[in-house]
Write a protein that holds these residues in place. Structure first.
Motif, PDB file in Angstrom:
ATOM      1  N   ALA A   1     -38.497 -23.826 -22.830  1.00 12.40           N
ATOM      2  CA  ALA A   1     -37.761 -22.659 -22.331  1.00 12.40           C
ATOM      3  C   ALA A   1     -37.617 -22.708 -20.808  1.00 12.40           C
ATOM      4  CB  ALA A   1     -38.447 -21.370 -22.760  1.00 12.40           C
ATOM      5  N   ILE A   2     -38.628 -23.191 -20.115  1.00 13.98           N
ATOM      6  CA  ILE A   2     -38.542 -23.330 -18.653  1.00 13.98           C
ATOM      7  C   ILE A   2     -37.358 -24.230 -18.304  1.00 13.98           C
ATOM      8  CG2 ILE A   2     -39.658 -24.336 -16.611  1.00 13.98           C
ATOM      9  CD1 ILE A   2     -42.369 -23.464 -17.907  1.00 13.98           C
ATOM     10  N   LEU A   3     -37.293 -25.357 -18.946  1.00 11.37           N
ATOM     11  CA  LEU A   3     -36.216 -26.312 -18.680  1.00 11.37           C
ATOM     12  C   LEU A   3     -34.852 -25.730 -19.054  1.00 11.37           C
ATOM     13  CD1 LEU A   3     -38.057 -29.464 -20.053  1.00 11.37           C
ATOM     14  CD2 LEU A   3     -37.648 -28.904 -17.639  1.00 11.37           C
ATOM     15  N   GLN A   4     -34.783 -25.079 -20.199  1.00 14.78           N
ATOM     16  CA  GLN A   4     -33.527 -24.480 -20.651  1.00 14.78           C
ATOM     17  C   GLN A   4     -33.053 -23.397 -19.684  1.00 14.78           C
ATOM     18  OE1 GLN A   4     -31.474 -25.335 -23.117  1.00 14.78           O
ATOM     19  NE2 GLN A   4     -30.079 -23.669 -22.588  1.00 14.78           N
ATOM     20  N   ASN A   5     -33.959 -22.535 -19.253  1.00  8.77           N
ATOM     21  CA  ASN A   5     -33.589 -21.458 -18.321  1.00  8.77           C
ATOM     22  C   ASN A   5     -33.051 -22.015 -17.009  1.00  8.77           C
ATOM     23  OD1 ASN A   5     -34.202 -19.257 -19.994  1.00  8.77           O
ATOM     24  ND2 ASN A   5     -36.361 -19.365 -19.438  1.00  8.77           N
ATOM     25  N   VAL A   6     -33.700 -23.029 -16.487  1.00 13.61           N
ATOM     26  CA  VAL A   6     -33.243 -23.623 -15.227  1.00 13.61           C
ATOM     27  C   VAL A   6     -31.880 -24.288 -15.421  1.00 13.61           C
ATOM     28  CG1 VAL A   6     -33.730 -25.447 -13.538  1.00 13.61           C
ATOM     29  CG2 VAL A   6     -35.508 -23.804 -14.161  1.00 13.61           C
ATOM     30  N   ARG A   7     -31.705 -25.008 -16.526  1.00 11.61           N
ATOM     31  CA  ARG A   7     -30.392 -25.622 -16.799  1.00 11.61           C
ATOM     32  C   ARG A   7     -29.299 -24.560 -16.856  1.00 11.61           C
ATOM     33  NH1 ARG A   7     -33.230 -28.559 -20.664  1.00 11.61           N
ATOM     34  NH2 ARG A   7     -32.264 -27.352 -22.342  1.00 11.61           N
ATOM     35  N   GLU A   8     -29.560 -23.474 -17.560  1.00 13.74           N
ATOM     36  CA  GLU A   8     -28.552 -22.406 -17.691  1.00 13.74           C
ATOM     37  C   GLU A   8     -28.199 -21.812 -16.349  1.00 13.74           C
ATOM     38  OE1 GLU A   8     -30.153 -19.651 -20.551  1.00 13.74           O
ATOM     39  OE2 GLU A   8     -29.854 -21.046 -22.225  1.00 13.74           O
ATOM     40  N   HIS A   9     -29.196 -21.515 -15.536  1.00 13.20           N
ATOM     41  CA  HIS A   9     -28.930 -20.900 -14.222  1.00 13.20           C
ATOM     42  C   HIS A   9     -28.171 -21.851 -13.299  1.00 13.20           C
ATOM     43  CE1 HIS A   9     -30.911 -16.987 -14.485  1.00 13.20           C
ATOM     44  NE2 HIS A   9     -31.810 -17.592 -15.243  1.00 13.20           N
ATOM     45  N   LEU A  10     -28.564 -23.114 -13.313  1.00  8.88           N
ATOM     46  CA  LEU A  10     -27.925 -24.068 -12.408  1.00  8.88           C
ATOM     47  C   LEU A  10     -26.497 -24.386 -12.821  1.00  8.88           C
ATOM     48  CD1 LEU A  10     -30.841 -26.537 -11.614  1.00  8.88           C
ATOM     49  CD2 LEU A  10     -29.972 -24.649 -10.212  1.00  8.88           C
ATOM     50  N   THR A  11     -26.240 -24.500 -14.092  1.00  5.40           N
ATOM     51  CA  THR A  11     -24.885 -24.822 -14.513  1.00  5.40           C
ATOM     52  C   THR A  11     -23.956 -23.603 -14.431  1.00  5.40           C
ATOM     53  OG1 THR A  11     -25.485 -24.545 -16.857  1.00  5.40           O
ATOM     54  CG2 THR A  11     -25.547 -26.783 -15.943  1.00  5.40           C
ATOM     55  N   ALA A  12     -24.529 -22.414 -14.290  1.00  8.69           N
ATOM     56  CA  ALA A  12     -23.709 -21.202 -14.113  1.00  8.69           C
ATOM     57  C   ALA A  12     -23.313 -20.982 -12.658  1.00  8.69           C
ATOM     58  CB  ALA A  12     -24.474 -19.988 -14.627  1.00  8.69           C
ATOM     59  N   MET A  13     -23.859 -21.765 -11.745  1.00 11.75           N
ATOM     60  CA  MET A  13     -23.551 -21.587 -10.317  1.00 11.75           C
ATOM     61  C   MET A  13     -22.109 -21.930 -10.010  1.00 11.75           C
ATOM     62  SD  MET A  13     -26.959 -22.765  -8.179  1.00 11.75           S
ATOM     63  CE  MET A  13     -26.523 -24.446  -8.089  1.00 11.75           C
TER      64      MET A  13
ATOM     65  N   ALA B   1     -18.787 -36.435 -20.168  1.00 18.67           N
ATOM     66  CA  ALA B   1     -17.517 -36.053 -20.789  1.00 18.67           C
ATOM     67  C   ALA B   1     -16.980 -34.838 -20.043  1.00 18.67           C
ATOM     68  CB  ALA B   1     -17.740 -35.721 -22.256  1.00 18.67           C
ATOM     69  N   GLY B   2     -15.708 -34.810 -19.817  1.00 16.85           N
ATOM     70  CA  GLY B   2     -15.126 -33.681 -19.097  1.00 16.85           C
ATOM     71  C   GLY B   2     -15.328 -33.784 -17.606  1.00 16.85           C
ATOM     72  N   HIS B   3     -15.961 -34.824 -17.168  1.00 17.04           N
ATOM     73  CA  HIS B   3     -16.149 -35.112 -15.743  1.00 17.04           C
ATOM     74  C   HIS B   3     -16.911 -34.020 -14.992  1.00 17.04           C
ATOM     75  CE1 HIS B   3     -13.621 -38.492 -16.536  1.00 17.04           C
ATOM     76  NE2 HIS B   3     -12.618 -37.726 -16.877  1.00 17.04           N
ATOM     77  N   ASP B   4     -17.853 -33.370 -15.643  1.00 15.86           N
ATOM     78  CA  ASP B   4     -18.711 -32.411 -14.955  1.00 15.86           C
ATOM     79  C   ASP B   4     -20.025 -33.115 -14.626  1.00 15.86           C
ATOM     80  OD1 ASP B   4     -20.110 -30.317 -13.879  1.00 15.86           O
ATOM     81  OD2 ASP B   4     -19.705 -28.928 -15.514  1.00 15.86           O
ATOM     82  N   GLY B   5     -19.986 -33.917 -13.584  1.00 14.67           N
ATOM     83  CA  GLY B   5     -21.141 -34.710 -13.191  1.00 14.67           C
ATOM     84  C   GLY B   5     -22.340 -33.887 -12.785  1.00 14.67           C
ATOM     85  N   PHE B   6     -22.104 -32.745 -12.133  1.00 15.04           N
ATOM     86  CA  PHE B   6     -23.209 -31.873 -11.715  1.00 15.04           C
ATOM     87  C   PHE B   6     -23.992 -31.412 -12.940  1.00 15.04           C
ATOM     88  CE2 PHE B   6     -25.184 -27.895 -10.381  1.00 15.04           C
ATOM     89  CZ  PHE B   6     -25.646 -28.194  -9.111  1.00 15.04           C
ATOM     90  N   LYS B   7     -23.293 -30.932 -13.953  1.00 12.73           N
ATOM     91  CA  LYS B   7     -23.947 -30.470 -15.181  1.00 12.73           C
ATOM     92  C   LYS B   7     -24.672 -31.617 -15.870  1.00 12.73           C
ATOM     93  CE  LYS B   7     -23.102 -28.082 -19.593  1.00 12.73           C
ATOM     94  NZ  LYS B   7     -24.159 -28.795 -20.262  1.00 12.73           N
ATOM     95  N   ALA B   8     -24.061 -32.785 -15.892  1.00  9.36           N
ATOM     96  CA  ALA B   8     -24.692 -33.946 -16.525  1.00  9.36           C
ATOM     97  C   ALA B   8     -26.008 -34.300 -15.832  1.00  9.36           C
ATOM     98  CB  ALA B   8     -23.743 -35.137 -16.505  1.00  9.36           C
ATOM     99  N   ILE B   9     -26.028 -34.210 -14.517  1.00 10.25           N
ATOM    100  CA  ILE B   9     -27.262 -34.491 -13.771  1.00 10.25           C
ATOM    101  C   ILE B   9     -28.314 -33.437 -14.082  1.00 10.25           C
ATOM    102  CG2 ILE B   9     -28.272 -34.552 -11.455  1.00 10.25           C
ATOM    103  CD1 ILE B   9     -25.615 -35.877 -10.530  1.00 10.25           C
ATOM    104  N   VAL B  10     -27.925 -32.179 -14.058  1.00 10.15           N
ATOM    105  CA  VAL B  10     -28.865 -31.093 -14.369  1.00 10.15           C
ATOM    106  C   VAL B  10     -29.418 -31.270 -15.781  1.00 10.15           C
ATOM    107  CG1 VAL B  10     -29.051 -28.594 -14.761  1.00 10.15           C
ATOM    108  CG2 VAL B  10     -27.865 -29.462 -12.727  1.00 10.15           C
TER     109      VAL B  10
END
Length: 190
Positions: free
Chosen positions: A178-190, A81-90
């Motif tokens: 938490a490991i997974l959540q932290n990585v998701r947060e950092h990657l989607t903030a790039m 949704a919203g066409h943010d494919g990068f975030k969806a993959i992460v």
């Protein structure tokens, strides 16, 4: 009675699919050929009618597993949704469901250390799969410059593989998530 070529090809495909799941779930070394063939509903003796070696099967199973995860991530990106494919993959890759569903997960996260020690053919398949996954991410990067998008994708994929691997190692469920959540947060903030 001899099997037709189509039946032989179907049997081989079945062995590869079972191997792809078993290797991802249990590892290459921990998966014996006799158990794998039994899981496929076949006798151990029939293995060498289809493959020259376990290494050949590992390479084909790795390729099958990588194709499956690429398809899964491409689908997630396309449905975002919203066409943010990068975030969806992460979000799909660095998830607790990916952590928990080893048999259906990425071979690079499930067998990475074993793949690094595998034969040349298997390492080549794994390297191509890594490159293909990088391209899936790079195509969805918000970066306009291709080299920057690719660099970001390499970083993101490496972080996600590491996160899933470590989340599987850590026994505390909260710390693992938490490991997974932290990585998701950092990657989607790039």
């Amino acid at each position: 009675m001899r099997k037709s070529r189509a039946e032989t090809a179907d049997t081989r495909r079945k062995i590869v699919e079972v191997a792809a799941r078993e290797f991802r779930a249990n590892g290459i070394q921990a998966t014996g050929l006799a158990d794998l063939m039994a899981e496929a509903g076949l006798s151990h003796g029939g293995f060498y009618r289809h493959f020259d070696s376990k290494d050949q099967l590992v390479a084909e199973a790795c390729e099958t597993g990588l194709s499956a995860i690429i398809h899964k991530l491409d689908t997630a990106a396309g449905e975002s949704a919203g066409h943010d494919g990068f975030k969806a993959i992460v979000d799909a890759y660095a998830s607790t469901s990916h952590r928990d569903e080893r048999a259906d997960g990425c071979p690079l996260a499930g067998m990475g250390s074993e793949l690094a020690r595998a034969d040349e053919q298997t390492r080549a398949v794994a390297a191509r799969g890594f490159d293909d996954l990088v391209e899936v991410l790079a195509r969805r990067s918000k970066r306009r410059q291709k080299t920057t998008a690719r660099s970001e994708a390499i970083f993101a994929l490496s972080a996600m593989i590491g996160a899933v691997t470590m989340a599987r190692i850590v026994e505390d469920p909260e710390a693992s998530a938490a490991i997974l959540q932290n990585v998701r947060e950092h990657l989607t903030a790039m």
